[in-house]
Design a protein around this motif. Structure first.
Motif, PDB file in Angstrom:
ATOM      1  N   ALA A 105       0.846  -1.192   0.000  1.00  0.00           N
ATOM      2  CA  ALA A 105       0.000   0.000   0.000  1.00  0.00           C
ATOM      3  C   ALA A 105       0.888   1.250   0.000  1.00  0.00           C
ATOM      4  O   ALA A 105       0.628   2.228  -0.702  1.00  0.00           O
ATOM      5  CB  ALA A 105      -0.914   0.002   1.210  1.00  0.00           C
ATOM      6  N   LEU A 108       2.721   1.772  -3.362  1.00  0.00           N
ATOM      7  CA  LEU A 108       1.849   2.367  -4.352  1.00  0.00           C
ATOM      8  C   LEU A 108       1.773   3.877  -4.177  1.00  0.00           C
ATOM      9  O   LEU A 108       1.797   4.629  -5.148  1.00  0.00           O
ATOM     10  CB  LEU A 108       0.465   1.754  -4.181  1.00  0.00           C
TER      11      LEU A 108
ATOM     12  N   PHE B 124      -5.897   7.170  -9.444  1.00  0.00           N
ATOM     13  CA  PHE B 124      -5.229   7.801  -8.309  1.00  0.00           C
ATOM     14  C   PHE B 124      -6.069   8.844  -7.596  1.00  0.00           C
ATOM     15  O   PHE B 124      -5.604   9.491  -6.670  1.00  0.00           O
ATOM     16  CB  PHE B 124      -3.904   8.420  -8.763  1.00  0.00           C
ATOM     17  N   LEU B 198      -6.433   2.737  -6.888  1.00  0.00           N
ATOM     18  CA  LEU B 198      -5.166   2.145  -6.466  1.00  0.00           C
ATOM     19  C   LEU B 198      -4.855   2.426  -5.002  1.00  0.00           C
ATOM     20  O   LEU B 198      -4.122   1.676  -4.370  1.00  0.00           O
ATOM     21  CB  LEU B 198      -4.022   2.651  -7.339  1.00  0.00           C
ATOM     22  N   LEU B 199      -5.400   3.514  -4.442  1.00  0.00           N
ATOM     23  CA  LEU B 199      -4.987   3.885  -3.093  1.00  0.00           C
ATOM     24  C   LEU B 199      -6.020   3.574  -2.021  1.00  0.00           C
ATOM     25  O   LEU B 199      -5.770   3.770  -0.844  1.00  0.00           O
ATOM     26  CB  LEU B 199      -4.616   5.365  -3.045  1.00  0.00           C
ATOM     27  N   PHE B 201      -6.842   0.834  -0.956  1.00  0.00           N
ATOM     28  CA  PHE B 201      -6.326  -0.239  -0.139  1.00  0.00           C
ATOM     29  C   PHE B 201      -5.461   0.278   1.005  1.00  0.00           C
ATOM     30  O   PHE B 201      -5.440  -0.301   2.079  1.00  0.00           O
ATOM     31  CB  PHE B 201      -5.526  -1.185  -1.041  1.00  0.00           C
ATOM     32  N   ALA B 202      -4.768   1.391   0.774  1.00  0.00           N
ATOM     33  CA  ALA B 202      -3.916   1.949   1.826  1.00  0.00           C
ATOM     34  C   ALA B 202      -4.753   2.301   3.052  1.00  0.00           C
ATOM     35  O   ALA B 202      -4.392   1.959   4.181  1.00  0.00           O
ATOM     36  CB  ALA B 202      -3.188   3.183   1.303  1.00  0.00           C
ATOM     37  N   GLY B 248      -2.353  11.272  -2.134  1.00  0.00           N
ATOM     38  CA  GLY B 248      -2.235   9.832  -1.885  1.00  0.00           C
ATOM     39  C   GLY B 248      -0.869   9.448  -1.359  1.00  0.00           C
ATOM     40  O   GLY B 248      -0.736   8.608  -0.461  1.00  0.00           O
TER      41      GLY B 248
END
Lengths: 304, 284
Positions: A105, A108, B124, B198-199, B201-202, B248
């Motif tokens: 994470a 990315l 993004f 894409l982010l 998940f963070a 992000g």
């Protein structure tokens, strides 16, 4: 008959263009290593690790671009370093799910940072670089890059075959393999390094986001079609190469379809087909040699 | 002029807070249930959903929710029955679904012939272009999702910690798993619209993983995870406001730093308490 002849007549124009020849050359090498490495990835249940490495590939490539270096330098450097790192941190060369998730994470996020640095530094012309790293640009490979990719693919395939026997043993029965003197941990780490290499290699063809499809789908199809390891390994490699060839031909025939989509779609459809075949065969056979292959209802009865 | 004088900044912080609260809470259960791979896949399928919706001329929100919730159902169906070990084919299915849906997203974007800026935004996120209407629609999904989670929180906790005993006690473990993946899908879809596919998940994994390291107590852990998620979102947005770099990157870096710091402190504590501990044991 005429259909078959039609297809034959269609082959020369496909390989007549230099960019198609390059794509086929690189694609074959890439698919071969991806299929072979992927077979073990699925066998060892390390698909999530492959997923993580694919995102690391994205960050590595963009870091190299942002620093003005060759894209491949960052690609291979980052994936190998992270793969070995994950192997060292985890037990017996496998990393914990949450740790993997946390690391990638963040990776990315770094990738996004490098993307913004790169696109703001370079004078506008390279806005597509991020997209081609994410989704691949196999048709844009130069002859030299294609040769290097094919050669590297062959080397990774060779590496996978070299450790295939002990790795198979260690994957299927870790405790017994360790007792027999197989260096289980070193093999696990070495294997992860190979996965990292394969991930970096495949990013050039289908991109960082889609390489998981080429890594997992042909291998999972092979696992459905045969339980014999070396036959499965060969089948997985062959299916991956087939997916790349069919995908390239399809995107040549339909120019609005990007090659990476066609390749992944072929691989996934193959997997779905193999899965259906396997389901039919299983219904035909007497119930279960392996308890984990039992139909869901029966399994539930056994496990309560 | 301070940062709160700009309406776009206010909306970014409002939307970020809603998203952070939902992902902090859902993510805590995702980490507890070891469903990080499924969560990651759910957060990625929002991309083809949104791209497909744009191709068809619909609002991206329809695509995000449609695809994320559908993928939640598919993964729940493919998951193994209670008690059997997770075997390799299942993760291969998740991986293939993920790659295929991303490939579809790429195809949709290509067919749309849209500009590549749109693609980057889908992947993004665009923190700074959020409208009042979007904030309201985020809230409209966040509140029911959190209420639903609140209603199933006790049985879900039981079923996550010990599925076999829970099943024996008459708790519908499989149904709970499906409901949870649906909620996770909704949370992922919600967050995708702000942070990009894409982010997401963070936010789903990092604050909850940090909370899990700090405490094993469920309610405290969930609260901590939510607070951490909100804090990194605010800090990330403010830092992005003062620098030319994307939000992000700050959010992920801050949350990862918190995670590493907490793990480091735990290793040091363990060492202080009972002498030297092997590094590997303390980390896993």
């Amino acid at each position: 008959m005429t259909g078959a002849l039609g297809v034959l007549g269609w082959i020369p124009p496909v390989v007549g263009h230099p960019f198609m020849r390059n794509a086929f050359l690189a694609g074959t090498g890439i698919a071969a290593c991806c299929g072979a490495v992927g077979y073990f990835v699925v066998l060892r249940s390390q698909v999530f690790t492959g997923d993580a490495l694919s995102h690391v590939a994205f960050t590595g490539a963009l870091a190299a671009l942002a620093a003005g270096a060759d894209l491949r330098l960052g690609l291979f450097g980052a994936t190998i370093a992270v793969a070995v790192g994950m192997g060292l941190l985890g037990r017996s060369g496998r990393a914990d799910d949450v740790v993997i998730g946390s690391v990638f994470a963040w990776m990315l996020g770094l990738g996004v940072l490098f993307l913004s640095i790169y696109t703001s530094n370079s004078s506008g012309a390279n806005g597509t670089a991020g997209v081609s790293v994410l989704f691949g640009s196999i048709l844009g490979l130069s002859a030299g890059a294609a040769r290097v990719a094919a050669l590297l693919g062959a080397m990774i395939l060779g590496g996978a075959l070299l450790i295939a026997r002990p790795l198979l043993f260690a994957s299927l029965d870790e405790a017994v393999a360790a007792a027999r003197g197989v260096p289980v941990r070193a093999l696990g780490i070495g294997f992860l390094a190979l996965v990292g290499l394969a991930a970096a290699e495949t990013t050039q063809a289908v991109g960082a986001l889609l390489l998981l499809g080429l890594l997992a789908a042909p291998a999972a199809a092979a696992h459905h079609l045969t339980t014999r390891p070396f036959r499965g390994l060969a089948l997985s490699t062959a299916l991956a190469i087939g997916a790349v060839w069919v995908g390239l031909a399809a995107s040549y025939a339909f120019p609005s379809v990007p090659p990476s989509f066609a390749i992944i779609a072929t691989a996934v459809v193959t997997f779905a087909g193999a899965s259906a075949l396997h389901g039919l065969a299983r219904r035909g056979l007497a119930v279960g040699r392996r308890k984990d292959r039992l139909p869901a209802g029966v399994s539930e009865e056994i496990h309560g | 002029m301070t940062l709160f004088d700009y309406p776009f900044m206010i909306n970014a912080l409002r939307a970020g807070t809603i998203v952070a609260v939902v992902s902090g809470a859902m993510g805590w259960f995702m980490v507890l249930r070891r469903q990080t791979f499924a969560g990651h896949t759910l957060s990625l399928v929002g991309f083809p959903g949104a791209a497909g919706a744009i191709l068809l001329g619909l609002a991206p929100a329809f695509g995000y929710f449609g695809f994320c919730i559908a993928a939640g159902v598919i993964i729940a169906m493919a998951s193994p029955p209670v008690g059997s070990a997770l075997y390799s084919e299942e993760s291969a299915v998740i991986g293939s679904v993920q790659a295929f849906s991303l490939a579809c997203g790429f195809l949709f974007v290509n067919l749309y012939h849209g500009n590549l800026n749109g693609l980057t935004n889908l992947l993004f996120g665009s923190f700074l272009g959020i409208t009042n209407g979007q904030v309201v629609s985020l809230l409209a999904v966040a509140v029911p999702a959190l209420v639903a989670l609140g209603l199933i929180v006790r049985p879900l906790l039981f079923a996550s910690v010990d599925p076999e005993v829970a099943a024996a006690a008459g708790i519908p473990v499989r149904l709970l798993a499906v409901i949870f993946l649906l909620l996770l899908g909704a949370a992922a879809a919600e967050a995708s619209q702000i942070t990009g596919s894409l982010l997401v998940f963070a936010l789903l994994v990092l604050p909850p993983a940090t909370a899990h390291v700090i405490t094993g107590r469920p309610l405290l852990g969930i609260a901590l995870s939510v607070v951490l998620a909100v804090a990194v979102t605010w800090a990330g947005s403010v830092m992005a406001y003062y620098t030319p770099y994307p939000t992000g990157a700050f959010i992920t870096t801050l949350s990862f730093a918190a995670y590493v710091a907490v793990r480091g402190i735990r290793v040091l504590n363990a060492r202080a308490r009972k002498g030297p501990v092997p590094m590997r044991e303390a980390l896993t």
